[in-house]
Design an enzyme around this catalytic site. Structure first.
Site, mmCIF file in Angstrom:
data_model
loop_
_atom_site.group_PDB
_atom_site.id
_atom_site.type_symbol
_atom_site.label_atom_id
_atom_site.label_comp_id
_atom_site.label_asym_id
_atom_site.label_seq_id
_atom_site.Cartn_x
_atom_site.Cartn_y
_atom_site.Cartn_z
ATOM 1 N N LYS A 79 0.834 -1.190 0.000
ATOM 2 C CA LYS A 79 0.000 0.000 0.000
ATOM 3 C C LYS A 79 0.877 1.251 0.000
ATOM 4 O O LYS A 79 1.923 1.284 0.677
ATOM 5 C CB LYS A 79 -0.903 -0.025 1.237
ATOM 6 N N SER A 149 -9.448 1.712 2.973
ATOM 7 C CA SER A 149 -8.599 2.512 2.104
ATOM 8 C C SER A 149 -7.534 1.673 1.385
ATOM 9 O O SER A 149 -6.792 2.185 0.556
ATOM 10 C CB SER A 149 -7.891 3.587 2.941
ATOM 11 N N SER A 173 -9.981 -0.758 7.089
ATOM 12 C CA SER A 173 -9.441 -0.522 5.757
ATOM 13 C C SER A 173 -8.692 -1.692 5.133
ATOM 14 O O SER A 173 -8.323 -1.623 3.966
ATOM 15 C CB SER A 173 -8.530 0.711 5.773
#
Length: 468
Positions: A79, A149, A173
């Protein structure tokens, strides 16, 4: 079957047996990225040459007898909050577009030491402050949200564009996008995986964890990540643990808590049916179902937002005042709202969390884990802002997605989302298993048993997005 379709465990076994080379696996994953990335947009950046060089080094090391373990030669995505020396960590924002990391984050360093091959950085909702990752498309239906996210990481794994990936989880997330894309998403116990070198959203709620295709794969990644790091003030001092579940699916004597309230309130009927069916399958394996009452439900969302909003604003205080125009509108509004929150509200949220942790600890003494939906509805259409429930209640999409995942962040307990079916539109449904602190082994064992009770759905049909 193409190499990119292999689970981490299967690829690791094939590499160890010299039936598959890391270079072949990397080339297959990179080819898959070329095929689906124009339609799914899971990645911020892909460094194919660096990945191939790392794969060749892994191949040479293994040939020379220097095999480092199950992650050696396995392609991964990280990420875009996670620092890797020499690469940009933009956190999905123009604010950080020129931020080039000087050193590896702890998790990146540990995965590199384990021999994993970095393919690229995956998209995040700006600074992880959202539940949709709008720049990325759902792997099962590109017209739907990816979840956030860590949407880029979940889509990459679900589409075969990474064998595994890392995400972060502040209010769900990791678990939310994993559920919406049919992947496994593990949020470990708070402090088990160090966060040094990972851009923060809310330091008292942030977690780092893996997104994979199976619970066995999640266990293998967790074994490489877990362990104390003094550079993270919240890092736990724990003994090394073995998380990989065995082949036994007998759950006799295990107590699974089924919530009477909250987790099945305002939940889509198909989601509830799939999760209750999965719970029934666990019961058929010997588990004993115990009804539980979730404590302090009326305070959950207020506590989550009461902690996250001021902490996020404090982290962004300088840039919010100097370059506010560089933030996306939705994130800027939340950050500015944090400046208006009284200190007393933050302190009340802290007190509420203390009480909630105590009440959850009391509840968890009655059971070994809790099983419930991960999210109340499958992936909504891109751009959809609200969900209307059967009783006419209207709820914002972000509020709906965070509602069932937030308790594990507030209390810091581990939670994993596992796929348990699809709705009539073919969209994945996830079940959340929540355990006591450092209860990852039992969660992964039960998740693995659940996986054995239903046919694997395989990768998302992302190829249908690709013109013939």
């Amino acid at each position: 079957m193409q190499p990119y379709e292999l689970t981490l465990a299967a690829a690791a076994d094939a590499i160890r047996a010299r039936q598959l080379s890391p270079v072949e696996l990397a080339d297959s994953v990179l080819g898959r990225i070329e095929q689906v990335e124009p339609h799914l947009r899971a990645y911020v950046t892909v460094d194919a040459e660096q990945a191939r060089r790392a794969a060749r080094r892994a191949e040479n090391d293994i040939a020379a007898g220097r095999h480092r373990g199950p992650l050696h030669g396995i392609p991964m995505g990280l990420k875009d909050l996670i620092d890797v020396a020499g690469t940009t960590t933009s956190a999905g924002s123009r604010v950080r577009s020129d931020h080039r990391a000087q050193t590896d984050s702890t998790v990146a360093a540990r995965l590199s030491a384990a021999g994993a091959v970095l393919v690229g950085k995956t998209h995040t909702h700006e600074f992880a402050y959202g539940l949709t990752t709008p720049q990325t498309h759902n792997a099962w239906d590109p017209g739907r949200v990816a979840g956030g996210s860590s949407g880029g990481s979940a889509v990459a794994v679900a589409a075969g564009a990474a064998t595994f990936a890392l995400g972060t989880d502040t209010g769900g997330s990791i678990r939310v996008p994993a559920a919406l894309n049919g992947a496994v998403g593990l949020k470990p116990t708070y402090g088990l995986v160090p966060r040094h070198g990972v851009t923060s959203l809310s330091w008292s709620l942030d977690h780092v964890g893996p997104i994979t295709r199976t619970t066995e794969d999640a266990a293998l990644v967790l074994e490489a990540l877990a362990g104390h790091d003094p550079r993270d003030p919240a890092s736990l001092v724990t003994a090394p643990a073995h998380y990989r579940p065995g082949p036994d699916t007998d759950l006799t004597g295990l107590r699974i808590g089924v919530p009477r309230t909250y987790y099945f309130d305002h939940v889509d009927a198909e989601v509830e049916a799939a999760v209750r069916s999965a719970i029934g399958r666990l019961q058929s394996l010997g588990a004993r179902l115990v009804e539980v009452e979730i404590p302090m439900t009326r305070y959950i969302q207020a506590t989550q937002w009461g902690l996250m909003v001021p902490e996020a604003t404090a982290y962004h205080e300088s840039t919010l005042r100097t370059v506010p125009e560089l933030y996306q509108a939705d994130v800027r509004i939340l950050l500015e709202a944090g400046e208006l929150m009284p200190a007393g509200d933050y302190l009340r949220a802290q007190r509420s969390r203390t009480l909630m942790r105590r009440e959850w600890a009391r509840m968890m003494r009655e059971v070994d884990l809790i099983a419930a939906p991960t999210v109340p509805t499958a992936a909504v259409a891109a751009g959809q802002e609200q969900v209307t429930w059967a009783d006419g209640t209207v709820e914002g999409v972000s509020d709906a997605y965070v509602r069932l995942s937030a308790p594990a962040n507030i209390t810091g307990v581990p939670a994993v989302s596992v796929p348990v079916g699809h709705d009539t539109a073919g969209l994945p449904i996830g079940m959340q298993l929540i355990g006591p602190p450092l209860g990852e082994s039992v969660l992964l064992r039960v998740g693995h048993a659940c996986e054995q009770t239903r046919p694997a759905s395989g990768l998302a049909p992302a190829a249908r997005c690709v013109p013939c």
